[in-house]
Enzyme design. Sequence first.
Site, mmCIF file in Angstrom:
data_model
loop_
_atom_site.group_PDB
_atom_site.id
_atom_site.type_symbol
_atom_site.label_atom_id
_atom_site.label_comp_id
_atom_site.label_asym_id
_atom_site.label_seq_id
_atom_site.Cartn_x
_atom_site.Cartn_y
_atom_site.Cartn_z
ATOM 1 N N ARG A 81 0.820 -1.208 0.000
ATOM 2 C CA ARG A 81 0.000 0.000 0.000
ATOM 3 C C ARG A 81 0.849 1.251 0.000
ATOM 4 O O ARG A 81 1.903 1.315 0.640
ATOM 5 C CB ARG A 81 -0.902 0.018 1.249
ATOM 6 C CG ARG A 81 -1.824 1.238 1.312
ATOM 7 C CD ARG A 81 -2.506 1.357 2.681
ATOM 8 N NE ARG A 81 -1.552 1.646 3.761
ATOM 9 C CZ ARG A 81 -1.033 2.854 3.986
ATOM 10 N NH1 ARG A 81 -1.345 3.881 3.212
ATOM 11 N NH2 ARG A 81 -0.192 3.027 4.981
ATOM 12 N N ALA A 82 0.391 2.244 -0.743
ATOM 13 C CA ALA A 82 0.955 3.592 -0.658
ATOM 14 C C ALA A 82 -0.208 4.553 -0.475
ATOM 15 O O ALA A 82 -1.337 4.281 -0.914
ATOM 16 C CB ALA A 82 1.752 3.942 -1.911
ATOM 17 N N SER A 83 0.054 5.681 0.162
ATOM 18 C CA SER A 83 -1.036 6.579 0.545
ATOM 19 C C SER A 83 -1.624 7.355 -0.620
ATOM 20 O O SER A 83 -2.825 7.625 -0.650
ATOM 21 C CB SER A 83 -0.545 7.559 1.617
ATOM 22 O OG SER A 83 -0.171 6.862 2.785
ATOM 23 N N THR A 84 -0.801 7.730 -1.603
ATOM 24 C CA THR A 84 -1.285 8.552 -2.706
ATOM 25 C C THR A 84 -0.912 7.932 -4.038
ATOM 26 O O THR A 84 -0.032 7.065 -4.121
ATOM 27 C CB THR A 84 -0.696 9.974 -2.645
ATOM 28 O OG1 THR A 84 0.719 9.917 -2.924
ATOM 29 C CG2 THR A 84 -0.894 10.599 -1.270
ATOM 30 N N GLN A 130 2.756 7.985 -5.113
ATOM 31 C CA GLN A 130 3.715 7.101 -4.457
ATOM 32 C C GLN A 130 3.666 5.702 -5.068
ATOM 33 O O GLN A 130 2.636 5.277 -5.596
ATOM 34 C CB GLN A 130 3.420 7.028 -2.954
ATOM 35 C CG GLN A 130 3.588 8.366 -2.244
ATOM 36 C CD GLN A 130 3.146 8.305 -0.793
ATOM 37 O OE1 GLN A 130 2.335 7.468 -0.408
ATOM 38 N NE2 GLN A 130 3.671 9.207 0.023
#
Length: 215
Positions: free
Chosen positions: A8-11, A14
Amino acid sequence: MFIRAYLRASTSEQDAMRARGALDAFVAERGMRIAARYVENESGATLVRPELFRLLADCDPGDVLLVEQVDRLSRLTARDWTKLCAQIDEKQVRIVALDLPTSWNLAEPTDDFSSRMFVAINRMMLDVLAAVARKDYEDRRRRQAEGVARARADGLYKGRPPNIKRNETIAQHLRDGKTWKFIMTSTRCSRTLLASIARQVRAAEQSIAGATPTE
């Protein structure tokens, strides 16, 4: 037992796949392999994470949910973390994180007594790291808000400009009837951004449909 990796990445800016090499190396050292990878660009502070819950739905009892760090799994509030843990417990999924050595034994066969001990210890440590991850998230948000407030007071804050080219691509995909999964994968946008652009596209289409043609 299947090992399912969650990345997972936040945005959308990323790289959610950044940790793939570390996760692959971790399981290879133990003579195992990753059965499936679930990748998404969503905030760890929200429970609205389709790929995480697809992973859990795919799991059988005893399967491993593998993450690089606990904060990849959760930056949730205590209430939401409890909800997520309830679903994890219901599926009898084992959480293994590279930054949590007490969890590593859960990826390897062991006797019933040792397994129960490792699970109990691991849950306690998971709760601690999840709380730390949430505090870090809140601290960063507070510092960011303070910085923006100071910049605005000084007349320096302009905000982050939108990615116009990407947003136009997303809008065109929506008009072409592409699925949300396809759009998020191909443009690496977040579900929140996609929902916002979808609303704009629908509003524009309704406006055109409701317009009265002139002679």
